[in-house]
Design a protein around this motif. Sequence first.
Motif, short mmCIF file in Angstrom:
data_model
loop_
_atom_site.label_atom_id
_atom_site.label_comp_id
_atom_site.label_asym_id
_atom_site.label_seq_id
_atom_site.Cartn_x
_atom_site.Cartn_y
_atom_site.Cartn_z
N ASP A 199 0.85 -1.19 0.00
CA ASP A 199 0.00 0.00 0.00
C ASP A 199 0.89 1.24 0.00
N PRO A 200 0.33 2.42 -0.36
CA PRO A 200 1.13 3.64 -0.35
C PRO A 200 1.57 4.05 1.06
N GLY A 201 2.52 4.95 1.11
CA GLY A 201 2.95 5.52 2.39
C GLY A 201 4.45 5.57 2.57
N PHE A 202 5.16 4.72 1.82
CA PHE A 202 6.62 4.62 2.01
C PHE A 202 7.31 5.98 1.81
N HIS A 203 6.96 6.68 0.74
CA HIS A 203 7.65 7.94 0.45
C HIS A 203 7.39 8.98 1.53
N LEU A 204 6.13 9.04 1.97
CA LEU A 204 5.79 10.02 3.00
C LEU A 204 6.53 9.71 4.30
N VAL A 205 6.55 8.44 4.68
CA VAL A 205 7.24 8.06 5.92
C VAL A 205 8.73 8.38 5.81
N ARG A 206 9.30 8.09 4.64
CA ARG A 206 10.73 8.36 4.47
C ARG A 206 11.02 9.86 4.53
N GLN A 207 10.17 10.63 3.84
CA GLN A 207 10.37 12.09 3.84
C GLN A 207 10.22 12.65 5.26
N ALA A 208 9.22 12.15 5.97
CA ALA A 208 8.97 12.66 7.32
C ALA A 208 10.16 12.35 8.22
N ARG A 209 10.66 11.12 8.16
CA ARG A 209 11.79 10.76 9.02
C ARG A 209 13.03 11.58 8.66
N ALA A 210 13.23 11.79 7.34
CA ALA A 210 14.39 12.56 6.91
C ALA A 210 14.30 14.01 7.41
N ALA A 211 13.08 14.50 7.56
CA ALA A 211 12.89 15.89 8.02
C ALA A 211 12.90 15.98 9.54
N GLY A 212 13.12 14.85 10.22
CA GLY A 212 13.19 14.87 11.68
C GLY A 212 11.83 14.79 12.35
N VAL A 213 10.80 14.45 11.58
CA VAL A 213 9.44 14.34 12.16
C VAL A 213 9.33 12.97 12.83
N ARG A 214 8.69 12.93 13.99
CA ARG A 214 8.48 11.67 14.68
C ARG A 214 7.42 10.85 13.94
N VAL A 215 7.73 9.61 13.64
CA VAL A 215 6.77 8.73 12.96
C VAL A 215 6.41 7.60 13.93
N VAL A 216 5.13 7.44 14.19
CA VAL A 216 4.67 6.48 15.21
C VAL A 216 3.75 5.44 14.59
N PRO A 217 4.07 4.16 14.72
CA PRO A 217 3.16 3.13 14.20
C PRO A 217 1.99 2.89 15.16
N VAL A 218 0.82 2.73 14.60
CA VAL A 218 -0.35 2.36 15.41
C VAL A 218 -0.84 1.04 14.82
N PRO A 219 -0.31 -0.07 15.34
CA PRO A 219 -0.51 -1.37 14.68
C PRO A 219 -1.93 -1.90 14.78
N GLY A 220 -2.23 -2.80 13.86
CA GLY A 220 -3.56 -3.41 13.83
C GLY A 220 -3.59 -4.46 12.74
N ALA A 221 -4.72 -4.55 12.02
CA ALA A 221 -4.91 -5.63 11.05
C ALA A 221 -3.89 -5.57 9.92
N CYS A 222 -3.50 -6.76 9.49
CA CYS A 222 -2.62 -6.92 8.33
C CYS A 222 -2.90 -8.32 7.79
N ALA A 223 -3.29 -8.40 6.51
CA ALA A 223 -3.76 -9.68 5.97
C ALA A 223 -2.70 -10.77 6.06
N LEU A 224 -1.44 -10.43 5.78
CA LEU A 224 -0.43 -11.49 5.78
C LEU A 224 -0.21 -12.06 7.17
N ILE A 225 -0.25 -11.18 8.20
CA ILE A 225 -0.03 -11.64 9.57
C ILE A 225 -1.27 -12.42 10.06
N ALA A 226 -2.45 -11.94 9.69
CA ALA A 226 -3.68 -12.65 10.08
C ALA A 226 -3.65 -14.06 9.49
N ALA A 227 -3.28 -14.16 8.20
CA ALA A 227 -3.25 -15.47 7.54
C ALA A 227 -2.20 -16.37 8.18
N LEU A 228 -1.02 -15.82 8.40
CA LEU A 228 0.07 -16.63 8.96
C LEU A 228 -0.28 -17.12 10.37
#
Length: 301
Positions: free
Chosen positions: A111-140
Amino acid sequence: MRAFRCHRGPPVSVSAASVTATGTLYVVATPIGNLDDISARALRILREVALIAAEDTRHSIRLLQHFGIATPLAACHEHNERDEGGRFLTRLLAGEDVALISDAGTPLISDPGFHLVRQARAAGVRVVPVPGACALIAALSAAGLPSDRFSFEGFLPAKTVGRQARLQQVAEDSRTLIFYEAPHRILECLADMREVFGADRPAVLGRELTKTFETLKGLPLGELHDWVAADSNQQRGECVVLVAGWQAPEGDEAISGEALRVLDLLLGEMPLKRAAALAAEITGVRKNLLYQVALERQKDA
Ligand code: SAM
């Protein structure tokens, strides 16, 4: 005065007046079907941020309306993410909090988001994961295949030649392999897996996970293909395919020196696939086994 840790280096002391605190970018997982799977923390953050960056605003508005959330939405999809990322960064650098969501599951996972996360981290912005559903982990988590080591392979190429080539790259990986696949390609995909990994390799199809018609069917690849082919309902909805990792042959499966000699002779004369097929006919050893050995020998050559 207060301690301030910039994104590189040790904490430094600065006067409060000179610091403009940046906002936080929250990467928020949303449900993959069952809306009850969203976490209390995710709902709170989606309510509290200044802006939600969403893969498809028309899709996400329904989720937000369901939970009575009125936070403004802005599009952040694969076509505008690189160029429009600056728009979100400006807000973050001005001190506003932003949440990133995708249509379903965890952003950045196919899914999208990689570029934004990378840009944010490069700019010194705090990036925080809020975990939850993910099809591959649910299946596994429910497939019953080894889960101590696995490899997520995402989506395979759409055409058979590219798909088989990609499958061949992981044919000897001993980790559990996990693939995402579109429903209209599931049969071709299983046919190619049967061809490359062999009909006997254990596999599990996870379909419509967390939804009404959830299926988790475990069978050897050949049988799984035939089972899906025989029931058009299994060719609908969203699916994850999990395949057991490669296991080195033992005992009766071990290849005799004579079979290896035949394989090596043929490998010198023709393409790998043809050599493995012909060697199988001559020696009676399984074609897929010879194919794997031929791949290994070519790598070592
Ligand atoms: N970001 C998502 C995640 O965390 O799983 C994945 C997004 S990707 C664009 C969509 C693919 O994920 C689907 O084509 C399917 O392979 C898989 N998927 C999503 N939801 C699913 C579900 N409920 N059951 C099975 N597979 C699902």
